[in-house]
Design a protein around this motif. Structure first.
Motif, PDB file in Angstrom:
ATOM      1  N   ARG A 183       2.434   2.069 -50.401  1.00  0.00           N
ATOM      2  CA  ARG A 183       1.397   1.305 -51.555  1.00  0.00           C
ATOM      3  C   ARG A 183       2.988  -0.080 -51.475  1.00  0.00           C
ATOM      4  O   ARG A 183       1.827  -1.647 -51.499  1.00  0.00           O
ATOM      5  N   LEU A 184       3.969  -0.185 -51.014  1.00  0.00           N
ATOM      6  CA  LEU A 184       4.816  -1.329 -51.112  1.00  0.00           C
ATOM      7  C   LEU A 184       4.279  -2.593 -50.352  1.00  0.00           C
ATOM      8  O   LEU A 184       4.283  -3.321 -50.164  1.00  0.00           O
ATOM      9  N   ASP A 185       4.234  -1.585 -48.501  1.00  0.00           N
ATOM     10  CA  ASP A 185       3.529  -2.480 -47.630  1.00  0.00           C
ATOM     11  C   ASP A 185       2.469  -3.570 -47.880  1.00  0.00           C
ATOM     12  O   ASP A 185       2.186  -4.274 -47.160  1.00  0.00           O
ATOM     13  N   GLN A 193      -4.857  -2.033 -50.244  1.00  0.00           N
ATOM     14  CA  GLN A 193      -4.229  -1.559 -51.562  1.00  0.00           C
ATOM     15  C   GLN A 193      -6.034  -1.008 -52.115  1.00  0.00           C
ATOM     16  O   GLN A 193      -5.520  -0.538 -52.656  1.00  0.00           O
ATOM     17  N   HIS A 194      -6.812  -2.067 -52.300  1.00  0.00           N
ATOM     18  CA  HIS A 194      -8.034  -1.491 -53.151  1.00  0.00           C
ATOM     19  C   HIS A 194      -8.074   0.272 -52.542  1.00  0.00           C
ATOM     20  O   HIS A 194      -8.787   1.410 -53.121  1.00  0.00           O
ATOM     21  N   ASP A 195      -8.460   0.027 -50.626  1.00  0.00           N
ATOM     22  CA  ASP A 195      -8.376   1.839 -50.451  1.00  0.00           C
ATOM     23  C   ASP A 195      -7.421   2.936 -50.890  1.00  0.00           C
ATOM     24  O   ASP A 195      -7.823   3.716 -51.229  1.00  0.00           O
ATOM     25  N   GLU A 200      -5.716   7.181 -54.558  1.00  0.00           N
ATOM     26  CA  GLU A 200      -4.894   7.815 -55.680  1.00  0.00           C
ATOM     27  C   GLU A 200      -5.859   8.371 -56.992  1.00  0.00           C
ATOM     28  O   GLU A 200      -5.563   9.423 -57.102  1.00  0.00           O
ATOM     29  N   LEU A 201      -6.793   7.463 -56.713  1.00  0.00           N
ATOM     30  CA  LEU A 201      -7.420   8.613 -57.923  1.00  0.00           C
ATOM     31  C   LEU A 201      -8.605   9.517 -57.042  1.00  0.00           C
ATOM     32  O   LEU A 201      -8.850  10.120 -58.162  1.00  0.00           O
ATOM     33  N   ARG A 202      -8.351   9.528 -56.032  1.00  0.00           N
ATOM     34  CA  ARG A 202      -9.647  10.776 -55.763  1.00  0.00           C
ATOM     35  C   ARG A 202      -8.886  11.777 -56.014  1.00  0.00           C
ATOM     36  O   ARG A 202      -9.438  12.772 -56.466  1.00  0.00           O
ATOM     37  N   ALA A 228      -0.896  11.161 -56.377  1.00  0.00           N
ATOM     38  CA  ALA A 228      -1.120  11.404 -57.785  1.00  0.00           C
ATOM     39  C   ALA A 228       0.440  10.659 -58.810  1.00  0.00           C
ATOM     40  O   ALA A 228      -0.141  10.164 -58.930  1.00  0.00           O
ATOM     41  N   ALA A 229       1.881  10.906 -57.865  1.00  0.00           N
ATOM     42  CA  ALA A 229       2.499  11.197 -58.641  1.00  0.00           C
ATOM     43  C   ALA A 229       3.074   9.355 -58.574  1.00  0.00           C
ATOM     44  O   ALA A 229       3.752   8.946 -59.120  1.00  0.00           O
ATOM     45  N   VAL A 230       3.036   9.112 -57.273  1.00  0.00           N
ATOM     46  CA  VAL A 230       3.052   7.422 -56.976  1.00  0.00           C
ATOM     47  C   VAL A 230       2.093   6.388 -57.876  1.00  0.00           C
ATOM     48  O   VAL A 230       3.019   5.240 -58.123  1.00  0.00           O
TER      49      VAL A 230
END
Length: 356
Positions: A183-185, A193-195, A200-202, A228-230
């Protein structure tokens, strides 16, 4: 808790309260606001030592008055005969002094209930009356139909929220570290980032699946649980998710437009109506959020516990809300949203459009 219920008498109230609280009260003082024949706010505290009854009464009286109650019902849950009497006496006096009528003062002990102020042996025998069974009270049957069952006591409810799958939690921890690095990278690469946001939402879509065919949360992959947590480190996404889960609380106007679009594209709608099917769906969402928290280490459970607390507070479950927030703040005492929600619970500030 403020969900409106209609009951026939004191015995019905005693039978229903464990289902509303989520657990069977033990050594407790419970105060129920009454609006005619409707139950309003319900509040519970541990039985205080006699010398500390005054502060306990003050803690309960403010929310009662704010709720617009006309009368109150006071119930002492005790294991030793007379243990709840000092708290009941102090609460009764404070209510009368504040202009509230005290409809009844009841004691529950060893599966029986007693009316302290009824002198008719035909109505209220000295040996008390048995607490009605679940199949004897229509309001209880409704809770059962909604797939809600109380646990043994408040400690059992608290334990229900704590991590219970250490092997899975370890695998999720490892996956969470990898996903956070990714995520940070990807911050400087908008397409990636969009993907990742959609992935995450899936994962949240699978977690919030309240259908009969939903995969049990503990059977989702560690990678899905980690995503989900991250994802909740993103405040926009976290607040958008809460707004999605709790319509009328945060509002989509506070969420980033791209987050709103993603939520609408990926997540199943949260049921908001009053029929049984929708109530069962909300109960299943709550159970799945709890199971997520049980699959995480304390570090990663902070934000999910706070999301759970937002949902349970929106639904009117103050007991579970407080326990979730207390557990979140054990791991991160500075987590701002948990602190804000706990303050709202302390002040009995309710979401305007909450629905059970």
């Amino acid at each position: 808790m403020t969900t409106t219920l209609h009951v026939k008498g004191p015995a019905d109230v005693i039978a229903v309260l464990p289902y509303e609280l989520g657990y069977h009260p033990v050594n407790s003082l419970v105060v129920v606001a009454l609006h005619g024949n409707r139950l309003g706010l319900r509040a519970r505290v541990d039985l205080p030592p006699p010398a500390e009854a005054g502060p306990t009464v003050a803690q309960l009286l403010g929310p009662l008055l704010d709720s617009g109650a006309q009368d109150v019902l006071l119930i002492g849950y005790e294991k030793i005969d007379g243990a709840s009497r000092p708290a009941l006496d102090a609460m009764s006096t404070a209510c009368v002094d504040a202009g509230l009528g005290v409809r009844d003062r009841l004691v529950v002990r060893d599966g029986r209930w007693y009316d302290l102020d009824c002198t008719s042996a035909d109505c209220c025998p000295p040996q008390g009356r048995p607490v009605p069974g679940a199949d004897e009270v229509a309001a209880v049957a409704e809770f059962v139909a909604r797939e809600k069952q109380p646990v043994a006591d408040r400690a059992a409810l608290a334990a229900w929220l704590r991590p219970a799958r250490p092997l899975l939690a370890g695998a999720v921890d490892a996956a969470a570290s990898r996903w956070l690095d990714r995520r940070l990278d990807s911050i400087d690469r908008p397409a990636e980032q969009h993907d990742d946001d959609l992935a995450e939402l899936r994962a949240w879509g699978h977690l919030l699946d309240h259908s009969d065919e939903a995969v049990p949360v503990a059977e989702l992959t560690p990678e899905e649980l980690a995503m989900a947590a991250v994802s909740l480190v993103d405040i926009d996404l976290r607040d958008g998710l809460i707004a999605w889960l709790c319509p009328g609380t945060l509002g989509f106007d506070r969420a980033a437009p791209e987050v709103v679009a993603q939520l609408r594209a990926v997540l199943p709608p949260v049921p908001t109506g009053d029929d049984l099917t929708q109530a069962v769906s909300r109960q299943r969402i709550e159970a799945r959020l709890i199971e997520l928290c049980r699959c995480l280490s304390p570090e990663w459970a902070v934000a999910p516990l706070t999301v759970l607390a937002s949902f349970t507070w929106w639904r009117g479950d103050g007991a579970l809300t407080r326990l979730a927030l207390e557990q979140a703040l054990e791991s991160d005492p500075s987590y701002r949203l948990a602190l804000l929600l706990l303050r709202m619970v302390d002040l009995s500030i309710r979401p305007e459009t909450a629905t059970a």
